[in-house]
Design an enzyme around this catalytic site. Structure first.
Site, PDB file in Angstrom:
ATOM      1  N   ASP A 187       1.653 -38.164 -46.259  1.00  0.00           N
ATOM      2  CA  ASP A 187       1.183 -38.809 -45.031  1.00  0.00           C
ATOM      3  C   ASP A 187       1.605 -38.031 -43.781  1.00  0.00           C
ATOM      4  O   ASP A 187       2.233 -36.968 -43.877  1.00  0.00           O
ATOM      5  CB  ASP A 187       1.714 -40.254 -45.015  1.00  0.00           C
ATOM      6  N   ASP A 242      -7.264 -44.528 -41.223  1.00  0.00           N
ATOM      7  CA  ASP A 242      -7.218 -45.490 -42.333  1.00  0.00           C
ATOM      8  C   ASP A 242      -8.461 -46.381 -42.383  1.00  0.00           C
ATOM      9  O   ASP A 242      -8.945 -46.859 -41.361  1.00  0.00           O
ATOM     10  CB  ASP A 242      -6.009 -46.424 -42.175  1.00  0.00           C
TER      11      ASP A 242
END
Ligand SMILES: *[C@@H]1O[C@H](CO)[C@@H](O)[C@H](O)[C@H]1NC(C)=O
Ligand SMILES: *[C@@H]1O[C@H](CO)[C@@H](O)[C@H](O)[C@H]1NC(C)=O
Ligand SMILES: *[C@@H]1O[C@H](CO)[C@@H](O)[C@H](O)[C@H]1NC(C)=O
Ligand SMILES: *[C@@H]1O[C@H](CO)[C@@H](O)[C@H](O)[C@H]1NC(C)=O
Length: 432
Positions: A187, A242
């Site tokens: 991430d 996202d």
């Protein structure tokens, strides 16, 4: 996954920054290894299905010949994970038959780790929720023929403020390998403003040096146009922010991911984020559209719902073998949006070449009323005389035996129909 939801205390931040500055001082930036030429043939079609960038930069670790399939904990469980739920999910993938259809990666997202490293500087599984440790979990899922994925971050913290792997790449990769982990999602939170192009390659080198073949999934949210450089770094790269469990998010992300279609190919895939199918925020038809388009775009098919407790409709979507076969087609060419009509272009045709001289076509109605959507041979780039048989991948039947020059069908609002066109004549001939 989720971003900046917790602000770390100033104290923790200062502590970590001092560790980081030490690490910077002793850091040697590894050079990217010289890449071998891809061993496959690049398929060519026409302007519409541009494959000029297909496979030009692929990471050479042997993985991701087709998009990865499996499950990830984030979309449904977020931080509420523990070893029991991971094991029960592995059990459910087997008992439902989903594993047999290709969903083999069980990927643990953020929150598996303790908030601090141990005295040796190593990451430690949270003792309350993962008391048996990650290696025990890996053994458990391997015993079922599945693979285990883990999560870290190319920053000083993960998004949920666990320790990140920036400047700890080598030690963390070795630790993951020693736990027999098969997959790393990496991430982008708390990244100190350093460009992704600098922060992601060191983990590629570290994973490679660990000696274990580990799938490397880059999650830098598409901020630095990863399709242009990530192919030589990872096996897949997120192209967008996202996803969330809404029609607006899903459609927006599909469009953003479409832009990079020419860059996908065996070894490296565009990643428009994990599936929301079964999480309750969209209708059955909307989820069917979500799954169809993700499959056609050669997106990773990572289930994001609670597979221990799926409805029959959710299972029907996720287990559609004909749609999965489109996603896993060995040609590995990402399908794309080829035509729009109607108000705001909400009647859409998406299509992509498949192996065996076939074509997949999706008629996607993003408007709020039912309409007949037609794919003409012109928008598909086919010569006008070509005759095809048409198989409907949701009805599981042939719906036309001799379609010439166009094919149309009525599509409900927010629904998607998906087909495979097979030429009746010798081959599919594309217009230059
Ligand atoms: C493990 O996580 C699941 C899902 O969040 C939860 O329902 C369950 O109560 C947890 N079990 C333990 C022992 O904490
Ligand atoms: C490391 O990279 C080399 C060169 O690309 C490749 O041949 C090898 O399989 C990789 N090893 C691992 C463990 O990924
Ligand atoms: C979901 O995504 C949409 C589109 O990207 C965005 O507008 C919306 O704010 C997001 N919703 C949530 C709850 O994050
Ligand atoms: C199973 O899913 C349904 C919704 O589909 C939900 O109402 C129920 O609480 C879930 N059961 C468990 C045990 O999570």
């Amino acid at each position: 996954m989720a971003k900046r939801r917790i602000t770390p205390s100033l104290y923790t931040l200062i502590l970590s920054l001092s560790v980081v500055s030490l690490a910077i001082a002793v850091r040697v930036t590894p050079l990217l290894q010289t890449l071998e030429k891809p061993s496959f043939q690049r398929p060519t079609f026409n302007r519409i299905f541009d494959t000029s960038k297909y496979g030009i930069l692929q990471l050479n670790n042997g993985l991701a010949q087709t998009p990865q399939m499996g499950w990830n904990s984030w979309n449904f469980f977020a931080c509420n994970i523990n070893e029991t739920v991971i094991k029960e999910t592995a059990d459910a993938l087997i008992s439902t038959g989903l594993a047999e259809l290709g969903y083999v990666y069980i990927n643990i997202d953020d929150c598996w780790s303790s908030p601090t490293r141990n005295s040796k500087g190593q990451l430690v599984p949270e003792p309350k929720t993962f008391p048996s440790g990650i290696n025990a979990l890996a053994e458990y899922v391997h015993g079922k023929g599945l693979k285990l994925g883990i999560y870290s971050d190319a920053g000083v913290f993960t998004c949920q403020v666990r320790p990140g792997s920036l400047y700890h790449e080598s030690a963390d990769a070795k630790l993951f390998a020693s736990w027999d982990v098969d997959y790393l999602k990496y991430d982008n939170c708390y990244n100190l403003g350093i460009p992704p192009k600098e922060r992601y390659p060191p983990m590629r080198e570290a994973l490679n040096a660990s000696g274990r073949t580990i799938f490397y999934s880059l999650c830098e949210w598409g901020v630095d146009d990863p399709a242009l450089w990530a192919g030589k770094v990872g096996n897949s790269w997120r192209t967008t922010d996202d996803i969330n469990d809404t029609w607006a998010s899903m459609t927006t992300i599909a469009d953003l991911n479409d832009k990079w279609a020419a860059y996908a190919g065996p070894g490296g895939w565009n990643d428009p984020d994990m599936l929301e199918v079964g999480n309750g925020g969209m209708t059955y038809k909307e989820y069917r559209a979500h799954f169809s388009i993700w499959a056609l775009m050669k997106a990773p098919l990572l289930i994001g719902c609670d597979v221990r407790n799926m409805t029959a409709e959710t299972f029907e979507i996720l287990s559609n073998e004909e749609v999965i076969a489109v996603n896993q087609d060995p040609l590995g060419v990402q399908g794309r949006k080829v035509d729009v009509s109607g108000t705001d272009g909400c009647y859409q045709v998406w299509a992509g070449p498949l192996s065996g001289d076939r074509l997949t076509v999706a008629l996607w109605n993003r408007c709020s009323k039912a309409e007949t959507i037609t794919a003409t041979w012109e928008v598909l780039g086919l010569e006008s005389g070509i005759s095809v048989s048409v198989r409907d991948l949701w009805q599981h039947e042939e719906v036309a035996v001799d379609a010439v020059s166009s094919f149309g069908a009525r599509v409900d609002a927010h629904d998607c129909r998906m087909y495979i066109f097979t030429p009746r004549t010798a081959s599919l001939r594309y217009v230059a």
